[in-house]
Motif scaffolding. Structure first.
Motif, mmCIF file in Angstrom:
data_model
loop_
_atom_site.group_PDB
_atom_site.id
_atom_site.type_symbol
_atom_site.label_atom_id
_atom_site.label_comp_id
_atom_site.label_asym_id
_atom_site.label_seq_id
_atom_site.Cartn_x
_atom_site.Cartn_y
_atom_site.Cartn_z
ATOM 1 N N GLY A 1 -24.261 47.383 13.221
ATOM 2 C CA GLY A 1 -24.746 48.765 12.859
ATOM 3 C C GLY A 1 -24.068 49.956 11.949
ATOM 4 N N LYS A 2 -23.995 50.979 12.056
ATOM 5 C CA LYS A 2 -22.902 51.952 10.847
ATOM 6 C C LYS A 2 -21.496 52.319 12.166
ATOM 7 C CE LYS A 2 -23.126 56.479 9.408
ATOM 8 N NZ LYS A 2 -23.641 57.534 9.370
ATOM 9 N N THR A 3 -21.170 51.771 13.614
ATOM 10 C CA THR A 3 -20.331 51.384 13.747
ATOM 11 C C THR A 3 -19.316 50.449 13.823
ATOM 12 O OG1 THR A 3 -21.145 51.641 16.150
ATOM 13 C CG2 THR A 3 -20.559 54.212 14.449
ATOM 14 N N LYS A 4 -20.786 49.475 14.103
ATOM 15 C CA LYS A 4 -20.051 48.141 14.605
ATOM 16 C C LYS A 4 -20.779 46.886 13.671
ATOM 17 C CE LYS A 4 -19.959 47.412 19.200
ATOM 18 N NZ LYS A 4 -20.509 47.224 20.076
ATOM 19 N N SER A 5 -19.933 46.412 12.527
ATOM 20 C CA SER A 5 -19.710 46.049 11.076
ATOM 21 C C SER A 5 -20.291 44.658 11.568
ATOM 22 C CB SER A 5 -19.950 46.683 10.139
ATOM 23 O OG SER A 5 -18.492 46.663 9.711
ATOM 24 N N HIS B 1 -28.578 21.901 0.289
ATOM 25 C CA HIS B 1 -27.800 21.146 1.162
ATOM 26 C C HIS B 1 -27.961 21.812 2.564
ATOM 27 C CE1 HIS B 1 -24.660 23.091 0.253
ATOM 28 N NE2 HIS B 1 -24.906 22.796 -1.169
ATOM 29 N N LEU B 2 -28.284 23.211 2.650
ATOM 30 C CA LEU B 2 -27.849 24.370 4.105
ATOM 31 C C LEU B 2 -28.396 25.863 3.742
ATOM 32 C CD1 LEU B 2 -26.297 24.927 6.389
ATOM 33 C CD2 LEU B 2 -24.198 26.040 5.057
ATOM 34 N N ILE B 3 -29.438 25.587 5.223
ATOM 35 C CA ILE B 3 -30.186 27.379 4.799
ATOM 36 C C ILE B 3 -29.372 28.138 6.079
ATOM 37 C CG2 ILE B 3 -31.859 29.006 5.315
ATOM 38 C CD1 ILE B 3 -33.681 26.813 3.761
ATOM 39 N N LEU B 4 -28.638 28.761 5.657
ATOM 40 C CA LEU B 4 -27.653 29.741 7.480
ATOM 41 C C LEU B 4 -28.180 30.376 7.445
ATOM 42 C CD1 LEU B 4 -25.411 30.158 9.752
ATOM 43 C CD2 LEU B 4 -24.692 31.135 7.441
ATOM 44 N N ARG B 5 -29.050 30.939 9.064
ATOM 45 C CA ARG B 5 -29.923 31.893 9.304
ATOM 46 C C ARG B 5 -29.144 32.686 9.697
ATOM 47 N NH1 ARG B 5 -35.644 30.515 10.259
ATOM 48 N NH2 ARG B 5 -36.152 31.867 9.124
ATOM 49 N N LEU B 6 -29.010 34.253 9.568
ATOM 50 C CA LEU B 6 -28.116 35.007 9.436
ATOM 51 C C LEU B 6 -28.651 36.027 11.628
ATOM 52 C CD1 LEU B 6 -26.353 36.077 6.262
ATOM 53 C CD2 LEU B 6 -25.680 34.906 7.747
ATOM 54 N N PRO B 7 -27.776 36.711 11.658
ATOM 55 C CA PRO B 7 -28.488 37.584 12.614
ATOM 56 C C PRO B 7 -29.068 39.149 12.164
ATOM 57 C CG PRO B 7 -25.895 36.892 13.279
ATOM 58 C CD PRO B 7 -26.704 36.495 11.603
ATOM 59 N N LYS B 8 -30.194 39.880 12.462
ATOM 60 C CA LYS B 8 -30.873 40.090 12.100
ATOM 61 C C LYS B 8 -30.973 41.683 11.757
ATOM 62 C CE LYS B 8 -33.738 42.965 14.898
ATOM 63 N NZ LYS B 8 -34.873 43.187 16.415
ATOM 64 N N SER B 9 -29.416 42.214 11.767
ATOM 65 C CA SER B 9 -29.122 43.410 11.812
ATOM 66 C C SER B 9 -27.639 43.087 11.213
ATOM 67 C CB SER B 9 -28.801 43.980 13.232
ATOM 68 O OG SER B 9 -27.652 43.275 14.144
ATOM 69 N N VAL B 10 -27.683 42.013 10.472
ATOM 70 C CA VAL B 10 -26.585 42.518 9.628
ATOM 71 C C VAL B 10 -26.324 43.074 8.328
ATOM 72 C CG1 VAL B 10 -24.531 40.875 7.712
ATOM 73 C CG2 VAL B 10 -25.789 39.674 9.211
ATOM 74 N N PHE B 11 -27.071 43.585 8.241
ATOM 75 C CA PHE B 11 -27.114 44.445 6.931
ATOM 76 C C PHE B 11 -27.645 46.202 7.428
ATOM 77 C CE2 PHE B 11 -27.718 41.354 4.618
ATOM 78 C CZ PHE B 11 -27.310 40.870 3.383
ATOM 79 N N ALA B 12 -27.616 46.466 8.917
ATOM 80 C CA ALA B 12 -27.988 47.638 9.853
ATOM 81 C C ALA B 12 -27.122 48.568 9.585
ATOM 82 C CB ALA B 12 -28.415 47.279 11.182
ATOM 83 N N PRO B 13 -26.245 49.755 8.885
ATOM 84 C CA PRO B 13 -28.686 50.664 9.306
ATOM 85 C C PRO B 13 -29.503 50.425 8.276
ATOM 86 C CG PRO B 13 -26.962 52.086 9.187
ATOM 87 C CD PRO B 13 -25.816 50.789 8.940
ATOM 88 N N TYR B 14 -28.868 49.716 6.811
ATOM 89 C CA TYR B 14 -29.767 50.277 6.105
ATOM 90 C C TYR B 14 -31.394 49.139 6.308
ATOM 91 C CZ TYR B 14 -32.210 48.430 1.662
ATOM 92 O OH TYR B 14 -32.860 48.472 0.451
ATOM 93 N N THR B 15 -31.347 47.957 7.144
ATOM 94 C CA THR B 15 -32.201 47.094 6.643
ATOM 95 C C THR B 15 -31.991 46.449 8.259
ATOM 96 O OG1 THR B 15 -33.990 46.278 6.167
ATOM 97 C CG2 THR B 15 -31.821 45.344 5.232
ATOM 98 N N SER B 16 -33.436 46.057 8.965
ATOM 99 C CA SER B 16 -33.126 44.986 10.364
ATOM 100 C C SER B 16 -33.928 44.052 9.650
ATOM 101 C CB SER B 16 -33.480 45.664 11.664
ATOM 102 O OG SER B 16 -34.922 46.579 10.919
#
Length: 502
Positions: free
Chosen positions: A407-411, A355-370
């Motif tokens: 990123g690391k300092t701004k999650s 019923h739903l697909i939410l597309r997240l900003p690409k840097s949510v998991f930064a700095p591990y992955t973009s």
């Protein structure tokens, strides 16, 4: 009570046996687990005495924390017999670890005892200098949990400790930002008595968020039991497993039902005989590959070299009728056109309700992955409901105003989901300034006509960004896969036109 993780890391940097943040975290965590477990055992012992029972620890008396780890008595005076140096190393390497790894447990053993053996099955002591190890143990032994404030402080420190996983090499795959886990659980709205699972639980973030969500619903002793033991997590890697167990204890989950094994080792045909779950919340590992032997556990229509695809097949099977699921997946699942992905997306539309697909900003998991990720929300109809998906909403969650990237300092923070929360109360189609859809509903037939390409309402224009080499390689790989899919689709249509006009 205070626990300075940085001071512990500084001590271990002097030890030749510990190499890198991942090993330092591994070293800290097994000591911290035993300390926290000892605190709980003292409580369990007192509670048993009040009930006229005798509490029996799974840990032999001569290996209990007070027998070897404490170096000061209650008056703060040094204990002369406290082990240190080579003597401490010999005890840990040749007595403590071998014993804990080989503890006897049965299917009837209490959950809070099973976790001890499971936590140490693949754990190692990396430190080679006993004097430095004694300093680490002494620092951790100062921890006390006498009040709710102590528990809250330790929980905060531990969460900060877990966040370092994001920048600790490949260990970042085991940590999902707390904002994401809290948001997902709020969307799923679990109730006391729901069986809640994460089949690749990493450090246990989704289950911890679920427990805290349920705390306000706890009214009776039976509710406490359900809130403790109705969770199920499974994790195959040692470090995240012991991190999850320790985190559960810190957060008040005394009987965590955790397995240290690989979900994907279970033959697909056997899944129908296993327990199903009312709630499944997961961020399955992606980008990796399982062995050919593991892949052979799956029928040909779901067989894949992509780990996330295999997990999606399992999730669909183990979700209970009437159950709800939320799964974090990379963009590759949305636009991928290999056999497994097409069949999985077909299953989501034909048999479940996507019923739903939410597309997240690409840097949510930064700095591990973009890598850009998405959260797929779906349910499995019960016997009274019609099978299949009627419509799927897509919503693109843009970066918060004033923030270029996480990123690391701004999650990411929970309030960054507010635009979606507001929209979700009254779903309507939205477009951005460029005329591209930010939110839109698509029927099952529309998604099928796109050859199951779910790459909709995505991020179409981005500022130029200099990426780390491996992140750039992953971005190029994803873009190549996206272009290949587009070309394949165009060629198929051309072929069909030629065939129709032949």
């Amino acid at each position: 009570m205070a626990l300075n993780i940085k001071s512990l890391q500084d001590i271990m940097r002097q030890d030749p046996g510990v190499d890198g943040d991942a090993q330092r975290m591994n070293q800290i965590i097994w000591i911290l687990f035993l300390k926290i477990y000892d605190i709980y055992e003292k409580r369990w012992k007192t509670a048993s005495l009040l009930q006229g029972e005798i509490y029996e620890s799974i840990i032999p008396k001569d290996l209990a924390w007070d027998s070897w780890a404490k170096s000061k008595n209650e008056q703060g005076q040094a204990i002369k017999e406290a082990l240190s140096g080579d003597e401490l190393l010999d005890f840990i390497n040749n007595t403590l670890f071998p014993t804990l790894k080989n503890l006897t447990i049965t299917k009837d053993s209490p959950l809070n005892q099973k976790i001890v053996k499971k936590a140490f099955e693949d754990t190692n002591n990396y430190m080679k200098k006993g004097i430095l190890l004694r300093q680490v143990i002494n620092t951790i032994d100062d921890i006390e949990i006498q009040s709710k404030e102590d528990k809250k402080e330790l929980s905060f420190i531990y969460e900060s400790f877990l966040k370092t996983l994001q920048s600790a090499g490949n260990a970042g795959e085991f940590y999902t930002p707390r904002a994401v886990t809290d948001f997902v659980i709020q969307m799923l709205e679990p109730k006391i008595g729901d069986k809640i699972a994460d089949l690749a639980c990493g450090t246990g973030g989704f289950l911890t968020s679920a427990y805290h969500y349920l705390e306000s619903q706890i009214k009776t002793a039976q509710d406490i039991q359900k809130a403790n033991s109705y969770f199920y997590g499974i994790e195959k890697k040692q470090l995240p497993f012991i991190l999850a167990v320790t985190g559960f204890l810190i957060n008040g989950i005394e009987n965590p039902n955790l397995d240290h094994s690989n979900t994907l080792e279970i033959p697909f045909d056997a899944l129908s005989d296993l327990e199903t779950f009312d709630i499944i919340a997961m961020n399955p590992p992606y980008g990796g590959a399982e062995t050919k032997e593991i892949q052979s556990n799956f029928p040909s229509e779901f067989r894949s070299s992509e780990t996330a695809d295999l997990f999606m097949a399992v999730i669909c099977e183990r979700l209970a009728q009437g159950g709800k699921a939320a799964v974090v997946l990379p963009d590759g699942f949305l636009f991928g056109n290999d056999t497994a992905k097409i069949n999985l997306k077909k299953k989501l539309l034909d048999e479940l309700n996507l019923h739903l697909i939410l597309r997240l900003p690409k840097s949510v998991f930064a700095p591990y992955t973009s890598i850009t990720t998405n959260i797929l929300f779906f349910t499995k109809p019960d016997l009274t409901q019609a099978r299949g998906t009627k419509q799927t909403w897509f919503y693109r969650l843009d970066m918060p105003e004033g923030i270029k990237s996480f990123g690391k300092t701004k999650s990411m923070k929970l309030e960054h989901f507010d635009p979606f929360i507001k929209w979700n109360t009254n779903r309507v189609e939205l477009s951005d300034e460029s005329g591209n859809f930010k939110a839109k509903s698509y029927s099952k037939q529309e998604l099928e006509s796109r050859d199951y390409n779910f790459d909709l309402c995505g991020f179409v224009s981005e500022e130029e960004e200099i990426l780390e080499p491996f992140a750039l390689m992953e971005q190029v790989r994803n873009e190549r896969e996206r272009l290949n899919h587009t070309l394949d689709s165009i060629m198929d249509k051309i072929a069909q036109i030629i065939k129709d006009n032949a």
